[in-house]
Design an enzyme around this catalytic site. Structure first.
Site, mmCIF file in Angstrom:
data_model
loop_
_atom_site.group_PDB
_atom_site.id
_atom_site.type_symbol
_atom_site.label_atom_id
_atom_site.label_comp_id
_atom_site.label_asym_id
_atom_site.label_seq_id
_atom_site.Cartn_x
_atom_site.Cartn_y
_atom_site.Cartn_z
ATOM 1 N N ARG A 63 0.801 -1.215 0.000
ATOM 2 C CA ARG A 63 0.000 0.000 0.000
ATOM 3 C C ARG A 63 0.834 1.266 0.000
ATOM 4 O O ARG A 63 0.582 2.183 -0.781
ATOM 5 C CB ARG A 63 -0.903 0.055 1.245
ATOM 6 N N LYS A 96 25.755 -5.046 -0.996
ATOM 7 C CA LYS A 96 27.226 -5.138 -0.925
ATOM 8 C C LYS A 96 27.736 -4.312 0.260
ATOM 9 O O LYS A 96 28.862 -3.854 0.259
ATOM 10 C CB LYS A 96 27.845 -4.594 -2.205
HETATM 11 C C1 NCD Z 1 2.129 -1.112 8.075
HETATM 12 C C2 NCD Z 1 3.628 -0.862 8.111
HETATM 13 O O1 NCD Z 1 4.370 -1.181 7.196
HETATM 14 O O2 NCD Z 1 4.014 -0.276 9.112
HETATM 15 N N1 NCD Z 1 1.567 -1.166 6.834
HETATM 16 C C3 NCD Z 1 1.411 -0.044 6.060
HETATM 17 O O3 NCD Z 1 2.326 0.684 5.796
HETATM 18 N N2 NCD Z 1 0.192 0.239 5.610
HETATM 19 C C4 NCD Z 1 1.699 -2.156 9.046
HETATM 20 C C5 NCD Z 1 2.298 -3.548 9.041
HETATM 21 O O4 NCD Z 1 3.185 -3.888 8.306
HETATM 22 O O5 NCD Z 1 1.791 -4.314 9.864
#
Ligand code: NCD
Length: 493
Positions: free
Chosen positions: A55, A84
């Protein structure tokens, strides 16, 4: 405020947050229709996602596409010279040097985004750095889209009871959100997490915590339930890993027992927290929430591209750290000294807690204000009325401490007195103020702080408070708080 978006902890007022959330709200209609008319064909966004992302990566990309920007991107560290062992700083210099207006960074180490913003500025480039998630620390644009979701669904950002549930120790989204919520009125928060995954006390300061519980039952009165995934990639304890499997599952039966107008949010990805029977339930808004990522990030990009660039700026060390300085003629003041030779020229640090003189020496050596070639006399376990009868004294012939060094030692050991002997038969007793920052002396006690990975990084802690009994200093990169004892355990070699 800086143009960079590095941490919700940098937001200083409700207004600052609201302006960004409302700008995101005004973009909602343009996001999927792609109708925003202002385009930036000469501007480039680099999306450097060195950790998995669906997302956050794709919504930043769609936001940039909607604004007609040029895009360069990394999906994972594989295929880059990070594999590396190139430093993040050198990688960032390259990205900036090849031309970038915005850099969205996701990286494993806490503090990565702030570190990169600093490095790029020092390299002489104006690139807005947006933190797309740095380890357990922060995810500020997620918070902006979370607030946008709450505003759209509840019509307000005040007067809310919000439940944060799941992995509150290792997830960054709940920690980012709670720090922004502090600026709104009448916010009550319920925290639900199993033992071992509770939120650190520092993030709860300044917020009305109604209840902390291990049980989902505590969430029934909430207006908003914000669910998070257990971050198995960051949980090392095998017992905790096992015990959190299937711990919190939200289904229709549970939602039916909550407030009738409750909404369930989730930053996603969800593993098992959202049962199949609520995936399309109007109360479960996680997918719409994810879609708000595009308008929220369009607003962030437009702000970065249209507002004049405001960088972090140069760090300026403290001035005027001396709090008191009193002169005494030596002849009148000097008592016969049993344990050590009095000195005519130099410094005597007195009232060091017994056994700690060696740490005072190590602190002064790390500031390079003394070296092992210089003479010093260390007197341990001298009788005194303070400290249950014993103290250490450190004599440094011919050395006059600069205020930063002396104030740093006094920060760690507030009881010390610094006596200077400038010659001329006088003794000057000095006391120092608590410095605003301590730099380069202690390694950050958080192993996953970026300062422990990057060879060029210098640790820096902002002193939040210091009294005889209580102390806390915050690493400016990973934003974790530590006591002076914890720092003392981490004296850099
Ligand atoms: C989250 C993240 O990466 O912190 N997801 C996101 O960015 N929408 C939550 C998760 O990974 O659990």
């Amino acid at each position: 405020m800086y143009t960079h978006i590095l941490s919700t902890n940098d937001f200083t007022s409700r207004q600052e947050i609201e302006v960004m959330v409302k700008a995101g709200q005004s973009m909602v209609k343009h996001a999927l229709a792609r109708t925003y008319s202002t385009k930036f064909p000469d501007k480039k966004a680099v999306l450097a996602f060195f950790e998995p992302s669906t997302r956050t990566h794709k919504s930043h990309k769609q936001a940039a596409l909607n604004l007609g920007m040029r895009i360069d991107e990394f999906s994972g560290a594989e295929g880059t010279s990070l594999m590396k062992h190139e430093s993040l700083a050198d990688t960032a210099r390259m990205i900036a040097g090849q031309g970038a207006d915005i850099l969205v960074l996701r990286a494993t180490q806490e503090g990565s985004a702030r570190w990169v913003a600093e490095v790029i500025e020092q390299y002489g480039h104006q690139v807005t750095v947006i933190n797309g998630g740095d380890g357990r620390n922060q995810h500020p644009t997620q918070t902006l889209l979370d607030l946008l979701t709450i505003l759209e669904k509840k019509g307000r950002l005040d007067d809310l009871h919000i439940g944060l549930v799941g992995d509150l120790a290792n997830g960054r989204t709940a920690v980012s959100l709670i720090q922004a919520l502090k600026h709104f009125d009448n916010i009550r928060v319920t925290l639900v997490a199993p033992k071992g995954a509770e939120m650190l006390p520092q993030y709860k300061a300044g917020i009305n915590i109604v209840c902390e519980s291990e049980s989902m039952e505590a969430l029934r009165d909430c207006d908003v339930i914000y669910v998070t995934r257990f971050q198995l990639e960051r949980i090392t304890d095998p017992i905790l890993r096992q015990s959190v499997q299937g711990k919190y599952v939200f289904n229709k039966k549970f939602l039916d027992s909550c407030q009738p107008d409750v909404i369930v949010m989730h930053p996603l990805p969800s593993v098992e927290e959202i049962a199949a029977d609520i995936k399309h339930d109007p109360r479960m808004v996680a997918f719409e929430q994810a879609e708000y990522g595009i308008p929220a990030r369009m607003a962030v990009f437009v702000r970065a591209l249209l507002d004049p660039f405001q960088g972090l700026g140069q760090w300026s060390p403290d001035r005027d750290l001396l709090s008191e300085s009193r002169e005494f003629p030596i002849a009148a003041d000097m008592k016969p000294v049993k344990f050590f030779q009095p000195i005519n020229h130099g410094t005597v640090i007195d009232h060091i807690p017994s056994g700690e003189a060696i740490n005072v020496i190590r602190i002064l050596e790390s500031i390079s204000c003394i070296t092992d070639e210089l003479p010093r006399q260390l007197v341990q376990h001298v009788h005194t009325r303070k400290y249950e009868g014993q103290k250490d004294v450190l004599l440094l012939p011919d050395i006059m401490l600069d205020p930063i060094s002396a104030a740093t030692v006094q920060y760690i050991f507030p009881e010390i007195t610094v006596n200077e002997f400038p010659g001329n038969n006088i003794k000057v007793k000095r006391t120092y103020k608590v410095p605003s920052h301590v730099e380069g002396i202690f390694r950050c006690p958080n192993d996953s702080c970026i300062t422990n990975r990057e060879p060029e990084a210098i640790s820096r802690f902002r002193i939040i408070n210091r009294s005889m009994t209580h102390s806390s200093a915050r690493c400016i990169y990973c934003e974790r708080d530590f006591t002076h004892y914890q720092l003392l355990m981490c004296l850099a070699a």
